[in-house]
Scaffold this active site. Structure first.
Site, PDB file in Angstrom:
ATOM      1  CG  ASN A  34      25.423 -40.848  35.714  1.00 56.79           C
ATOM      2  OD1 ASN A  34      26.118 -39.880  35.412  1.00 56.79           O
ATOM      3  ND2 ASN A  34      24.323 -40.715  36.415  1.00 56.79           N
ATOM      4  CD  GLN A  60      28.304 -45.235  35.813  1.00 63.68           C
ATOM      5  OE1 GLN A  60      28.425 -46.400  35.433  1.00 63.68           O
ATOM      6  NE2 GLN A  60      27.372 -44.866  36.685  1.00 63.68           N
ATOM      7  CB  SER A  91      30.998 -45.567  43.681  1.00 63.88           C
ATOM      8  OG  SER A  91      29.996 -46.079  44.519  1.00 63.88           O
ATOM      9  CG  HIS A 137      26.986 -48.886  44.630  1.00 58.82           C
ATOM     10  ND1 HIS A 137      25.876 -48.698  43.841  1.00 58.82           N
ATOM     11  CD2 HIS A 137      27.388 -47.642  44.989  1.00 58.82           C
ATOM     12  CE1 HIS A 137      25.612 -47.411  43.749  1.00 58.82           C
ATOM     13  NE2 HIS A 137      26.524 -46.740  44.438  1.00 58.82           N
ATOM     14  CB  THR A 181      35.052 -47.083  62.233  1.00 57.90           C
ATOM     15  OG1 THR A 181      35.326 -46.568  63.529  1.00 57.90           O
ATOM     16  CG2 THR A 181      35.486 -48.529  62.134  1.00 57.90           C
ATOM     17  CB  CYS A 222      19.674 -40.204  42.671  1.00 59.93           C
ATOM     18  SG  CYS A 222      20.624 -39.549  41.336  1.00 59.93           S
TER      19      CYS A 222
HETATM   20  C1  LIG Z   1      28.826 -40.745  37.670  1.00 56.98           C
HETATM   21  C2  LIG Z   1      28.424 -40.955  39.102  1.00 56.98           C
HETATM   22  N1  LIG Z   1      29.041 -40.254  40.057  1.00 56.98           N
HETATM   23  C3  LIG Z   1      28.740 -40.397  41.357  1.00 56.98           C
HETATM   24  C4  LIG Z   1      27.760 -41.283  41.768  1.00 56.98           C
HETATM   25  C5  LIG Z   1      27.466 -41.424  43.223  1.00 56.98           C
HETATM   26  O1  LIG Z   1      28.003 -42.636  43.735  1.00 56.98           O
HETATM   27  P1  LIG Z   1      27.603 -43.191  45.161  1.00 56.98           P
HETATM   28  O2  LIG Z   1      26.327 -43.927  45.000  1.00 56.98           O
HETATM   29  O3  LIG Z   1      28.743 -44.090  45.547  1.00 56.98           O
HETATM   30  O4  LIG Z   1      27.502 -42.031  46.087  1.00 56.98           O
HETATM   31  C6  LIG Z   1      27.083 -42.030  40.802  1.00 56.98           C
HETATM   32  C7  LIG Z   1      25.987 -42.939  41.188  1.00 56.98           C
HETATM   33  O5  LIG Z   1      24.904 -42.930  40.610  1.00 56.98           O
HETATM   34  C8  LIG Z   1      27.430 -41.875  39.434  1.00 56.98           C
HETATM   35  O6  LIG Z   1      26.832 -42.586  38.471  1.00 56.98           O
END
Ligand SMILES: Cc1ncc(COP(=O)(O)O)c(C=O)c1O
Length: 408
Positions: free
Chosen positions: A163, A191, A216, A218, A254, A341
């Site tokens: 990422n 990604q 994921s 989003h 749920t 994060c």
């Molecule tokens: C490579 C990677 N794995 C896992 C995640 C975590 O995803 P989520 O926000 O759905 O927990 C991210 C999010 O930054 C990510 O870029």
């Protein structure tokens, strides 16, 4: 080097330009168009009365669409809250199924914290974790993996693409090595969707021969709070969340019906991924060649290896990455210095450090990640502003003023 954007003189306008699509993507415009329809998705999908029919149908439909997209069975799909849950579940599940013979895990050093922290947690419980190095060109050490794989290996977890740098890892090759040793193979594929053209492989996800993969919503234009685990038929699984038997007893709780419905709608858009991937690649190349031509002391991390089309990770000497980010933010541009994060955390990116960048280099880094809506005009505005801001920050640096003051 020639600047391909040399004669473009657009200056900043009073609009925000979002270039942080690896952190999260804005919801697809099609979701706004169908918002009122989505808001009527009431009822618990596990109920048996009339109201449960619509949410149940959304779940069924999205599961089938996702399975079609990946070329797997709908039974191999589990919905959950996101990729952090998916990654934690897979590693912890494998660890619970360890036996005397198999208690070792192989994990790359540049995984997302949801993998790294879970592996560290398991290490504290007695797991032997082998941390695979990745060099500054973005190449993973395959010999290290070969050397560490044995009849003791339980699971190998290496992401499809990083990422922060966009480096794409040879997960197909790694999966073949893992399977030769009788180990399970997981790849964090967060990604991948929307940034890589999976359609070019008619076998789709099967091309990689994974036992587990995580996604994921989003990260590809659907709503946050929904994740997907692909779990290959007959692969072992111990649920992380126990509950009312949802997801065939594999993930209690749920389901996030609205998020899952948004995912189903956006999946239709992924058919056009190739067009978007090609355009992001063109714009990313334009961005990088223009920056290299106009800003001295700038290098692109991991440029030598295979990379996602949309990601650029830059190191700029004599510039503090956080200050640069704040200055660009004040001018209307959203970028990142590393993983979202860890923003606000003064420590340099562990991923860049693991790849062999010095602390200073990692602290002078900037991540730009393009999306489907990114335009050439936005790239021109961004490069012009970056050139101006970097020059000002370097000037302040030279005159000995505090480096951590953003310029507006
Ligand atoms: C490579 C990677 N794995 C896992 C995640 C975590 O995803 P989520 O926000 O759905 O927990 C991210 C999010 O930054 C990510 O870029």
């Amino acid at each position: 080097m020639n600047d391909p954007l040399q004669n473009q003189s657009l200056t900043s306008r009073n609009v925000r330009i979002y270039l942080d699509h690896n952190a999260t993507t804005p919801p697809a415009p099609v979701l706004a168009a169908r918002w009122s329809e989505l808001l009527f998705v009431t009822g618990n999908p596990s109920s048996i009365h009339n109201e449960s029919r619509m949410p149940k149908a959304w779940l069924r439909e999205t599961r089938q669409k996702f399975a079609n997209y990946l070329n797997c069975s709908p039974l191999e799909i589990i919905f959950n809250s996101g990729a952090s849950e998916g990654n934690s579940s897979i590693l912890k599940s494998a660890w619970q199924l360890r036996n005397q013979n198999r208690n070792e895990i192989i994990v790359s050093q540049v995984e997302h914290p949801s993998v790294i922290k879970t592996a560290e947690h398991l290490q504290a419980q007695g797991a032997i974790v082998h941390w695979v190095p990745v060099d500054r060109a973005g190449l993973i050490d395959l010999d290290f993996i070969k050397n560490k794989l044995s009849e003791k290996t339980l699971l190998v977890s290496v992401m499809f693409a990083n990422n922060e740098t966009g480096s794409i890892f040879p997960i197909k090759e790694i999966a073949a090595l893992a399977h030769q040793a009788g180990a399970l193979m997981h790849a964090d594929c967060v990604q991948l969707l929307g940034k890589y053209n999976l359609e070019q492989h008619p076998e789709k996800l099967k091309i990689f021969d994974l036992d587990y993969a995580t996604f994921s919503a989003h990260k590809f234009y659907a709503l946050a709070g929904t994740g997907v685990v692909f779990i290959k038929k007959n692969s072992p699984w111990v649920p992380l969340v126990h509950g009312g038997g949802q997801e065939r007893g594999r993930r209690g709780g749920t389901e996030n019906v609205l998020g899952i419905a948004s995912l189903g709608i956006v999946l239709d858009e992924l058919k056009a991924a190739k067009v978007h991937v090609d355009e992001m690649l063109r714009l990313r190349n334009l961005l990088e060649s223009s920056i290299l031509a106009r800003i001295d002391g700038c290098t692109i991390t991991a440029a030598e290896g295979a990379r996602l089309a949309n990601t650029s990770s830059l190191v700029m000497t004599n510039v503090d990455g956080e200050t640069l980010l704040m200055s660009l933010d004040l001018k209307g541009f959203s970028v990142s210095t590393g993983a979202a994060c860890s923003s606000g955390n003064p420590e340099p990116s562990p991923v860049l450090l693991a790849m062999g960048l010095s602390r200073i280099e990692a602290q002078s880094s900037l991540r730009i990640s393009l999306g489907w809506q990114t335009t050439e005009e936005q790239i021109i505005l961004f490069v012009n502003t970056l050139v101006e801001v970097v020059a000002k920050l370097r000037e302040i640096n030279l005159t000995g003023k505090d480096l951590t003051h953003a310029v507006s």
